[in-house]
Design an enzyme around this catalytic site. Structure first.
Site, PDB file in Angstrom:
ATOM      1  N   PRO A 272       0.812  -1.218   0.000  1.00 23.59           N
ATOM      2  CA  PRO A 272       0.000   0.000   0.000  1.00 23.59           C
ATOM      3  C   PRO A 272       0.847   1.270   0.000  1.00 23.59           C
ATOM      4  O   PRO A 272       1.892   1.315   0.648  1.00 23.59           O
ATOM      5  CB  PRO A 272      -0.774  -0.114   1.323  1.00 23.59           C
ATOM      6  N   GLY A 273       0.416   2.252  -0.754  1.00 23.87           N
ATOM      7  CA  GLY A 273       1.030   3.577  -0.695  1.00 23.87           C
ATOM      8  C   GLY A 273       0.033   4.530  -0.058  1.00 23.87           C
ATOM      9  O   GLY A 273       0.195   5.001   1.055  1.00 23.87           O
ATOM     10  N   ARG A 310      -3.482  16.278  -8.215  1.00 23.51           N
ATOM     11  CA  ARG A 310      -4.534  15.257  -8.258  1.00 23.51           C
ATOM     12  C   ARG A 310      -5.912  15.752  -8.719  1.00 23.51           C
ATOM     13  O   ARG A 310      -6.559  15.087  -9.533  1.00 23.51           O
ATOM     14  CB  ARG A 310      -4.618  14.529  -6.918  1.00 23.51           C
ATOM     15  N   CYS A 340      -1.190  29.602 -14.819  1.00 22.58           N
ATOM     16  CA  CYS A 340      -1.847  30.258 -15.933  1.00 22.58           C
ATOM     17  C   CYS A 340      -2.427  29.276 -16.938  1.00 22.58           C
ATOM     18  O   CYS A 340      -1.979  29.190 -18.089  1.00 22.58           O
ATOM     19  CB  CYS A 340      -0.907  31.276 -16.564  1.00 22.58           C
ATOM     20  N   TYR A 368       0.781  10.987  -3.249  1.00 21.08           N
ATOM     21  CA  TYR A 368       0.736  11.450  -4.640  1.00 21.08           C
ATOM     22  C   TYR A 368       0.477  12.951  -4.723  1.00 21.08           C
ATOM     23  O   TYR A 368      -0.241  13.417  -5.606  1.00 21.08           O
ATOM     24  CB  TYR A 368      -0.308  10.665  -5.452  1.00 21.08           C
TER      25      TYR A 368
END
Ligand SMILES: *Cc1c(COP(=O)(O)O)cnc(C)c1O
Length: 420
Positions: A272-273, A310, A340, A368
């Site tokens: 698992p992360g 994300r 921008c 992440y």
């Protein structure tokens, strides 16, 4: 500096503390609560305590700050790595090479040779590489990543176990794997699958598990079976999450059945992360401007998708709270960054009244987030703080113009460059 106890007693656990940290270190700022990381690690460890040889390999691409790696190493975790640089970071953090699994995809054989030099475990997912590896290192037992042809995951970008995915070797190609083993003398020490992130349906794990068991039973002398990850964590109230207990009771049962059929108590690995670090992280930003248009009120903050990709990349939902106005009334805002081009953190969110200068906290920022940050728009990457033993520690300095220019060679100013 507040004590550990105070951190725990807040309704929004560490709101006031986060404001202090924003003042002390400036924003944008990532904050990681090591207590939460430990909690998640222990939770998973306990869920699978029915399995004699159970290992958690933290998937470090979620967050590679050396201090996070050292923290997990101290908890007894192994490490899942996907690049030779992550392997090197893991070794620097003190992981024993045999506790590091290198699972590359589409990297060169040269990079895999470096991993052999480092002595880490290697997990291959490509027949061509398997054959080349067998020619060079017939005595270096390896893992094989199987593609179980399962469509899973919260998002097409993170669904990596389906038939057309670039990951893994199809389980229909087992005969070809066996031929390569016969031709080269190579041995397999483990089988692996990883079908994607954000899986809330545990049937996915179980059908994948069945496939790996069917394959593994034919290979004597295995060390481990590795079910990868995909554990989903809640991103908002009432959000789905992986039901760890029902998953662990099914997996524990099926795995011990397998081990007795196999005749050996081999090791079960999960990697698992997100599960380990996502909820430990808070991203703090300052509101630069409030801007009313004909249709909405924008809150423009001093960060963007350069720091926090994300929402833009995965359409991920992250809770946003105005931690500097807890008693304000709720209003609706679209929270945007300063990059921008389109750069939205949250669309039409109900947040306590936002004023210019307020500090917003974006949750689930441990996985992440920093690891996907960039210097786009020539912005500096933010600093990171870890709350460790009840104190806050700066674990990464904010970048400066020197970092932006570090590798630039100014051919218009050679002389100055040469004299350093
Ligand atoms: C990314 C990755 C993981 C971790 O996935 P999470 O959803 O963060 O738990 C595990 N294994 C492999 C091979 C990966 O590439």
């Amino acid at each position: 500096m507040m004590s550990k106890l105070e951190l725990k007693n807040k309704s929004f656990p560490i709101r006031e503390y986060l404001i202090q940290l924003a003042k002390k270190y400036g924003t944008p700022l990532y904050v990681y609560d090591s207590c939460k990381i430990k909690k998640q690690y222990i939770k998973m460890k306990n869920a699978f305590s029915g399995i004699k040889n159970f290992i958690i390999n933290y998937a470090c691409k979620a967050n590679t700050n050396l201090n996070i790696l050292k923290f997990l190493q101290n908890l007894g975790s192994g490490l899942d790595t996907v690049s030779i640089q992550e392997v090197e970071l893991g070794l620097k953090a003190g992981f024993h090479p045999k506790k590091i699994l290198f699972t590359p995809n589409c990297v060169s054989i040269q990079e895999i040779k470096k991993a052999v030099d480092f002595g880490v475990r290697i997990n291959l997912d490509n027949l061509s590489i398997l054959e080349q590896f067998g020619e060079y290192y017939p005595d270096y037992a390896i893992g094989v990543r199987i593609n179980p042809h399962i469509m899973a995951g919260g998002n097409s970008k993170i669904s990596v176990g389906h038939i057309d995915s670039k990951f893994g070797i199809s389980y229909y190609q087992i005969p070809h794997i066996k031929r390569i083993l016969n031709n080269t003398g190579l041995k397999i020490e483990g089988f692996h699958m990883h079908t994607g992130s954000d899986i809330s349906n545990i049937k996915v794990f179980l059908s994948g598990a069945k496939i790996l068991f069917q394959i593994a039973i034919d290979f004597p002398n295995l060390d481990y079976i590795n079910f990868g990850s995909g554990f989903k964590v809640p991103y908002r109230k009432n959000d789905l999450k992986t039901d760890l207990n029902s998953l662990s009771s099914s997996i524990t049962k099926e795995f011990s059945n397998f081990c007795s059929n196999y005749g050996n108590q081999i090791t079960l690995i999960f990697e698992p992360g997100k599960f380990i670090v996502s909820e430990s992280g808070y991203f703090l930003v300052t509101v630069n401007v409030i801007k009313h248009t004909t249709s909405t009120v924008f809150a423009g903050v001093n960060s963007g998708f350069n720091h926090f990709l994300r929402p833009m990349f995965y359409d991920a939902y992250h809770c946003i709270e105005n931690i500097s106005n807890p008693n304000g009334r709720f209003r609706f805002y679209t929270v945007v960054g300063y990059i921008c081009e389109s750069d939205t953190f949250g669309l039409n969110r109900k947040v306590k009244e936002i004023r210019e200068g307020d500090i917003l906290c974006i949750k689930n920022a441990g996985a992440y987030c920093f690891s996907m940050s960039s210097n786009y728009n020539s912005r500096y990457k933010p600093s990171e703080v870890m709350i460790f033993k009840g104190k806050d520690f700066l674990i990464r300095k904010r970048e400066t113009m020197q970092d932006i220019l570090r590798n630039i060679i100014d051919i218009y100013n050679m002389e100055r460059w040469q004299s350093g």
